[in-house]
Design an enzyme around this catalytic site. Structure first.
Site, PDB file in Angstrom:
ATOM      1  N   LYS A 171      59.899 -39.783 -22.685  1.00  0.00           N
ATOM      2  CA  LYS A 171      60.253 -38.757 -21.694  1.00  0.00           C
ATOM      3  C   LYS A 171      61.236 -37.723 -22.281  1.00  0.00           C
ATOM      4  CE  LYS A 171      63.474 -39.306 -18.445  1.00  0.00           C
ATOM      5  NZ  LYS A 171      64.276 -39.157 -17.236  1.00  0.00           N
ATOM      6  N   LYS A 226      67.714 -35.113 -21.026  1.00  0.00           N
ATOM      7  CA  LYS A 226      68.846 -34.266 -21.412  1.00  0.00           C
ATOM      8  C   LYS A 226      69.818 -35.003 -22.316  1.00  0.00           C
ATOM      9  CE  LYS A 226      70.343 -33.930 -16.644  1.00  0.00           C
ATOM     10  NZ  LYS A 226      70.721 -35.263 -16.141  1.00  0.00           N
ATOM     11  N   LYS A 272      68.946 -47.861 -19.778  1.00  0.00           N
ATOM     12  CA  LYS A 272      70.338 -47.425 -20.012  1.00  0.00           C
ATOM     13  C   LYS A 272      71.141 -48.538 -20.681  1.00  0.00           C
ATOM     14  CE  LYS A 272      70.110 -43.333 -18.052  1.00  0.00           C
ATOM     15  NZ  LYS A 272      70.517 -42.014 -18.257  1.00  0.00           N
TER      16      LYS A 272
HETATM   17  P1  ATP Z   1      69.537 -38.492 -18.570  1.00  0.00           P
HETATM   18  O1  ATP Z   1      68.941 -38.169 -19.889  1.00  0.00           O
HETATM   19  O2  ATP Z   1      71.002 -38.182 -18.457  1.00  0.00           O
HETATM   20  O3  ATP Z   1      69.182 -39.867 -18.046  1.00  0.00           O
HETATM   21  P2  ATP Z   1      67.454 -36.982 -17.292  1.00  0.00           P
HETATM   22  O4  ATP Z   1      67.141 -35.837 -18.170  1.00  0.00           O
HETATM   23  O5  ATP Z   1      66.500 -38.120 -17.278  1.00  0.00           O
HETATM   24  O6  ATP Z   1      68.924 -37.482 -17.544  1.00  0.00           O
HETATM   25  P3  ATP Z   1      68.097 -36.932 -14.463  1.00  0.00           P
HETATM   26  O7  ATP Z   1      69.397 -36.314 -14.064  1.00  0.00           O
HETATM   27  O8  ATP Z   1      68.026 -38.417 -14.492  1.00  0.00           O
HETATM   28  O9  ATP Z   1      67.618 -36.361 -15.854  1.00  0.00           O
HETATM   29  O10 ATP Z   1      66.952 -36.390 -13.520  1.00  0.00           O
HETATM   30  C1  ATP Z   1      67.019 -35.262 -12.688  1.00  0.00           C
HETATM   31  C2  ATP Z   1      65.647 -34.992 -12.105  1.00  0.00           C
HETATM   32  O11 ATP Z   1      64.766 -34.541 -13.134  1.00  0.00           O
HETATM   33  C3  ATP Z   1      64.966 -36.228 -11.496  1.00  0.00           C
HETATM   34  O12 ATP Z   1      64.250 -35.848 -10.346  1.00  0.00           O
HETATM   35  C4  ATP Z   1      64.017 -36.674 -12.562  1.00  0.00           C
HETATM   36  O13 ATP Z   1      62.897 -37.379 -12.052  1.00  0.00           O
HETATM   37  C5  ATP Z   1      63.589 -35.348 -13.165  1.00  0.00           C
HETATM   38  N1  ATP Z   1      63.211 -35.488 -14.570  1.00  0.00           N
HETATM   39  C6  ATP Z   1      64.009 -35.908 -15.576  1.00  0.00           C
HETATM   40  N2  ATP Z   1      63.349 -35.888 -16.752  1.00  0.00           N
HETATM   41  C7  ATP Z   1      62.096 -35.450 -16.466  1.00  0.00           C
HETATM   42  C8  ATP Z   1      60.937 -35.198 -17.264  1.00  0.00           C
HETATM   43  N3  ATP Z   1      60.943 -35.406 -18.566  1.00  0.00           N
HETATM   44  N4  ATP Z   1      59.826 -34.744 -16.659  1.00  0.00           N
HETATM   45  C9  ATP Z   1      59.815 -34.519 -15.327  1.00  0.00           C
HETATM   46  N5  ATP Z   1      60.869 -34.731 -14.515  1.00  0.00           N
HETATM   47  C10 ATP Z   1      61.996 -35.187 -15.064  1.00  0.00           C
END
Ligand code: ATP
Ligand code: LTN
Length: 334
Positions: free
Chosen positions: A197, A200, A115
């Site tokens: 990864k 969002k 981040k």
């Molecule tokens: P950001 O992009 O805002 O950091 P993010 O998409 O990584 O967000 P989070 O809100 O951090 O999402 O995660 C919510 C949940 O979804 C957590 O349990 C995280 O481990 C899971 N998660 C996020 N991205 C993935 C992915 N690509 N595959 C599997 N699980 C995921």
């Protein structure tokens, strides 16, 4: 009240539209586990402001996220679905736990480093202590299990370390939680770069499938997904693009690697991508329909928000009061 079920806690940030990664890695497992546990599903809006947010967009996204939890199949009567910001115990316990967490531990967190690289203009203290707030979330509810994607494992480890350290000083105050990682879909990768990864907050909309995407968009994104050279559908290290699509397909259908390899034996990438797209559409469609009708029922959602917020606050305050007493804060005069 004698509670025979163990406790489950999890949460997501309202930082954007949920992706298929969030669904496969977390939300899908929440629904599967919800009958077996006493569950708390939180919209972690305090965490969201570690990255700058537009206030009205954040408010809308938080409500959309809460709606999606329910639309995905979590019953808001049996499960406590609520906003983190409505329960002040989260911030209060986080402060106390900050005093039991070392800078060196937080410095090692890979999400913090990622981040910082992404938001070099806003490396704030909240971003640094983010894992402590997450530990407070989990420990407040004496949680036994925390279903998350693989990327959150490090935060679960630090939560356990903080809890063990605290218990070591003051006695058995906190339950030591375990992470729950699903069999498939624990790390869905970007459709445009299968070494990254799916996230969002990715700027490229073609990299992620959003839970709100319509069927045509889902199919188009699957067709355009970056794949590897060759044409076999096999789960092999040198085929990260195909492995990712297989992970998605397995998470959507519940099938195993062997079953998927057999199903697509002798078939090409085109046919496989189409099948992946259709599998995703069939999972997303009913969720989208339920979300649409829930959004129209403002009074119902409001009542859920109020009742669950109060229930969460009541339970969280019990742990908070105990912690406050342990560290030596004066008793409240009643
Ligand atoms: P950001 O992009 O805002 O950091 P993010 O998409 O990584 O967000 P989070 O809100 O951090 O999402 O995660 C919510 C949940 O979804 C957590 O349990 C995280 O481990 C899971 N998660 C996020 N991205 C993935 C992915 N690509 N595959 C599997 N699980 C995921
Ligand atoms: N950091 C998590 C979101 C989160 C969380 C939690 C997950 C905040 N508090 C407590 C599980 C339990 C993430 O997914 N980025």
């Amino acid at each position: 009240m004698i509670q025979d079920k163990k406790t489950l806690f999890s949460g997501m940030q309202a930082t954007g539209t949920l992706t298929l990664g969030n669904f496969a890695g977390a939300l899908k497992n929440w629904v599967t586990l919800s009958d077996q546990y006493e569950c708390f599903y939180c919209v972690v809006d305090l965490h969201s402001i570690t990255v700058r947010q537009d206030p009205s967009t954040l408010r809308k996204r938080a409500r959309d996220l809460l709606t999606l939890y329910i639309a995905a199949g979590l019953d808001p009567v049996k499960n406590c679905i609520y906003y983190q910001s409505h329960v002040s115990a989260h911030a209060e316990l986080a402060w106390i736990l900050n005093c039991f967490t070392y800078m060196g531990e937080l410095n090692r967190m890979t999400q913090y480093k990622d981040k910082c690289a992404k938001h070099a203009d806003n490396i704030n203290a909240g971003l640094f202590t983010y894992p402590v707030l997450m530990a407070a979330d989990i420990l407040l509810f004496q949680s036994d299990v925390v279903p998350v994607g693989i990327d959150q494992m490090q935060h679960l480890e630090i939560t356990r370390d903080i809890a063990q350290r605290f218990n070591g000083i003051y006695g058995e105050v906190f339950t030591i939680p375990e992470a729950y990682i699903g069999k498939s879909g624990a790390k869905i990768m970007s459709l445009q770069d299968p070494t990254k990864k799916m996230s969002k907050s990715d700027e490229n909309p073609n990299a992620s499938i959003y839970l709100t995407d319509d069927p045509d968009t889902v199919i188009r994104k699957c067709k355009r997904a970056v794949t590897d050279s060759g044409n076999e559908i096999v789960y092999r290290e040198d085929k990260p693009g195909i492995c990712n699509l297989m992970d998605i397909y397995m998470a959507m259908t519940g099938r195993s690697v062997a079953e998927v390899e057999r199903e697509f034996d002798g078939k090409g990438y085109g046919e496989f991508k189409m099948a992946v797209g259709e599998a995703v559409v069939s999972v997303l469609r009913p969720i989208q329909e339920r979300a649409e009708s829930l959004r129209k029922d403002k009074a119902y959602l409001d009542s859920i928000i109020k009742e669950n917020g109060e229930k969460a606050a009541y339970i969280a305050n019990k742990t908070l009061r105990k912690v406050q007493r342990k560290v030596g804060f004066p008793d409240r005069i009643r």
